[in-house]
Motif scaffolding. Structure first.
Motif, mmCIF file in Angstrom:
data_model
loop_
_atom_site.group_PDB
_atom_site.id
_atom_site.type_symbol
_atom_site.label_atom_id
_atom_site.label_comp_id
_atom_site.label_asym_id
_atom_site.label_seq_id
_atom_site.Cartn_x
_atom_site.Cartn_y
_atom_site.Cartn_z
ATOM 1 N N HIS A 91 0.814 -1.226 0.000
ATOM 2 C CA HIS A 91 0.000 0.000 0.000
ATOM 3 C C HIS A 91 0.840 1.266 0.000
ATOM 4 N N THR A 92 2.057 1.200 0.549
ATOM 5 C CA THR A 92 2.898 2.410 0.620
ATOM 6 C C THR A 92 3.379 2.856 -0.762
ATOM 7 N N GLY A 93 3.388 1.918 -1.704
ATOM 8 C CA GLY A 93 4.032 2.211 -2.987
ATOM 9 C C GLY A 93 3.103 2.343 -4.159
ATOM 10 N N ILE A 94 1.799 2.409 -3.891
ATOM 11 C CA ILE A 94 0.841 2.415 -5.009
ATOM 12 C C ILE A 94 1.075 3.607 -5.944
ATOM 13 N N GLU A 95 1.255 4.792 -5.358
ATOM 14 C CA GLU A 95 1.452 5.994 -6.197
ATOM 15 C C GLU A 95 2.766 5.928 -6.956
ATOM 16 N N LEU A 96 3.814 5.483 -6.255
ATOM 17 C CA LEU A 96 5.121 5.378 -6.920
ATOM 18 C C LEU A 96 5.061 4.344 -8.041
ATOM 19 N N LYS A 97 4.390 3.245 -7.761
ATOM 20 C CA LYS A 97 4.255 2.204 -8.799
ATOM 21 C C LYS A 97 3.591 2.778 -10.042
ATOM 22 N N LYS A 98 2.535 3.569 -9.855
ATOM 23 C CA LYS A 98 1.826 4.159 -11.007
ATOM 24 C C LYS A 98 2.767 5.035 -11.829
ATOM 25 N N LYS A 99 3.604 5.805 -11.114
ATOM 26 C CA LYS A 99 4.526 6.706 -11.833
ATOM 27 C C LYS A 99 5.571 5.905 -12.595
ATOM 28 N N THR A 117 0.308 -6.492 -8.831
ATOM 29 C CA THR A 117 -0.414 -6.202 -7.587
ATOM 30 C C THR A 117 -1.472 -5.140 -7.843
ATOM 31 N N ASN A 118 -2.574 -5.332 -7.168
ATOM 32 C CA ASN A 118 -3.654 -4.362 -7.328
ATOM 33 C C ASN A 118 -4.414 -4.290 -6.015
ATOM 34 N N TYR A 119 -3.711 -3.956 -4.962
ATOM 35 C CA TYR A 119 -4.314 -4.004 -3.643
ATOM 36 C C TYR A 119 -4.873 -2.653 -3.231
ATOM 37 N N SER A 120 -6.060 -2.663 -2.694
ATOM 38 C CA SER A 120 -6.582 -1.446 -2.096
ATOM 39 C C SER A 120 -6.847 -1.689 -0.618
ATOM 40 N N ASN A 121 -6.937 -2.987 -0.241
ATOM 41 C CA ASN A 121 -7.168 -3.337 1.151
ATOM 42 C C ASN A 121 -5.834 -3.355 1.892
ATOM 43 N N GLN A 122 -5.621 -2.400 2.768
ATOM 44 C CA GLN A 122 -4.332 -2.267 3.418
ATOM 45 C C GLN A 122 -4.017 -3.409 4.378
ATOM 46 N N ASP A 123 -5.078 -4.162 4.790
ATOM 47 C CA ASP A 123 -4.803 -5.288 5.680
ATOM 48 C C ASP A 123 -4.225 -6.480 4.934
ATOM 49 N N GLY A 124 -4.466 -6.527 3.651
ATOM 50 C CA GLY A 124 -4.107 -7.740 2.908
ATOM 51 C C GLY A 124 -2.925 -7.578 1.988
ATOM 52 N N CYS A 157 8.130 -1.195 -1.380
ATOM 53 C CA CYS A 157 7.448 -1.063 -0.085
ATOM 54 C C CYS A 157 7.843 0.301 0.483
ATOM 55 N N GLY A 158 7.631 0.532 1.760
ATOM 56 C CA GLY A 158 7.916 1.856 2.308
ATOM 57 C C GLY A 158 9.390 2.227 2.229
ATOM 58 N N THR A 159 10.223 1.313 2.658
ATOM 59 C CA THR A 159 11.673 1.564 2.656
ATOM 60 C C THR A 159 12.408 0.826 1.548
ATOM 61 N N GLY A 160 11.774 -0.190 1.008
ATOM 62 C CA GLY A 160 12.456 -1.094 0.068
ATOM 63 C C GLY A 160 13.155 -2.229 0.807
ATOM 64 N N ILE A 161 13.301 -2.066 2.107
ATOM 65 C CA ILE A 161 14.094 -3.044 2.870
ATOM 66 C C ILE A 161 13.293 -4.317 3.160
ATOM 67 N N ILE A 175 14.297 10.425 -1.521
ATOM 68 C CA ILE A 175 14.641 10.421 -2.954
ATOM 69 C C ILE A 175 13.421 10.122 -3.822
ATOM 70 N N ALA A 176 12.422 9.413 -3.257
ATOM 71 C CA ALA A 176 11.251 9.034 -4.049
ATOM 72 C C ALA A 176 10.287 10.203 -4.245
ATOM 73 N N LYS A 177 10.560 11.311 -3.534
ATOM 74 C CA LYS A 177 9.684 12.489 -3.695
ATOM 75 C C LYS A 177 9.886 13.132 -5.067
ATOM 76 N N ASN A 178 11.053 12.876 -5.645
ATOM 77 C CA ASN A 178 11.324 13.400 -6.986
ATOM 78 C C ASN A 178 11.390 12.219 -7.960
ATOM 79 N N ILE A 179 10.394 12.101 -8.799
ATOM 80 C CA ILE A 179 10.276 10.912 -9.656
ATOM 81 C C ILE A 179 11.472 10.756 -10.595
ATOM 82 N N SER A 180 12.131 11.866 -10.910
ATOM 83 C CA SER A 180 13.275 11.724 -11.826
ATOM 84 C C SER A 180 14.409 10.915 -11.171
#
Ligand code: RB5
Length: 157
Positions: free
Chosen positions: A8-16, A32-39, A65-69, A112-117
């Motif tokens: 769920h943390t990466g949905i927007e980044l994935k789209k970009k 992945t196509n998750y909207s349910n944050q529990d799953g 994911c959030g950190t990639g870690i 670093i992910a705040k700037n898509i470039s």
């Protein structure tokens, strides 16, 4: 083909990143196509992405994911996967050329992910760099041996 997925943390980044792949005519599958944050726990997502990556040796994965870690730890538990968290172009190039990494892990919550470039630069370097083989093959064979061990006792690499 690029196999891409996120929790769920990466949905927007994935789209970009998908926009970038599409614009550059790079074949991809969004697994992945998750909207349910529990799953959408990152170990499950790691498994989904990596299973698909392993279907073809020319596939590469992008796991977010959030950190990639967390997702990189999970991916690296899967036999045949060499996953690397990269935060710059150099890491992305090196992990392809030296480690023959087949999954790029990205952290959507990193500065670093705040700037898509920044992310596009990493993705571009990962996709367009190639494994050098040679002396690195010996090291990767040792990683394979580590994978084959049930535990560390009594084994030598
Ligand atoms: C989810 O909240 C977060 O823990 C996950 O995306 C990741 O950053 C774990 O390493």
């Amino acid at each position: 083909m690029i196999i891409i997925g996120s929790d769920h943390t990466g949905i927007e980044l994935k789209k970009k990143i998908i926009d970038y792949l599409y614009d550059n005519q790079i074949e991809y599958a969004d697994v992945t196509n998750y909207s349910n944050q529990d799953g959408d726990d990152y170990p499950d997502i790691a498994f989904t992405i990596c299973s698909k990556v392993l279907e073809n040796t020319s596939n590469l994965g992008i796991a977010i994911c959030g950190t990639g870690i967390g997702i990189s730890i999970a991916c690296n538990k899967i036999r045949g996967i060499r996953a690397a968290v990269c935060t710059d172009r150099y890491m992305a190039e090196m992990t392809r050329s030296d480690n023959n990494a087949n999954v790029l892990c990205l952290g959507a919550r990193l500065n670093i992910a705040k700037n898509i470039s920044n992310i596009e630069e990493i993705v571009e370097a990962f996709i367009h760099s190639f494994y050098n083989g040679g002396r690195h093959e010996r090291r990767l064979n040792k990683i394979k041996k580590l994978e084959e061990m049930n535990n560390g006792e009594g084994n030598k690499i």
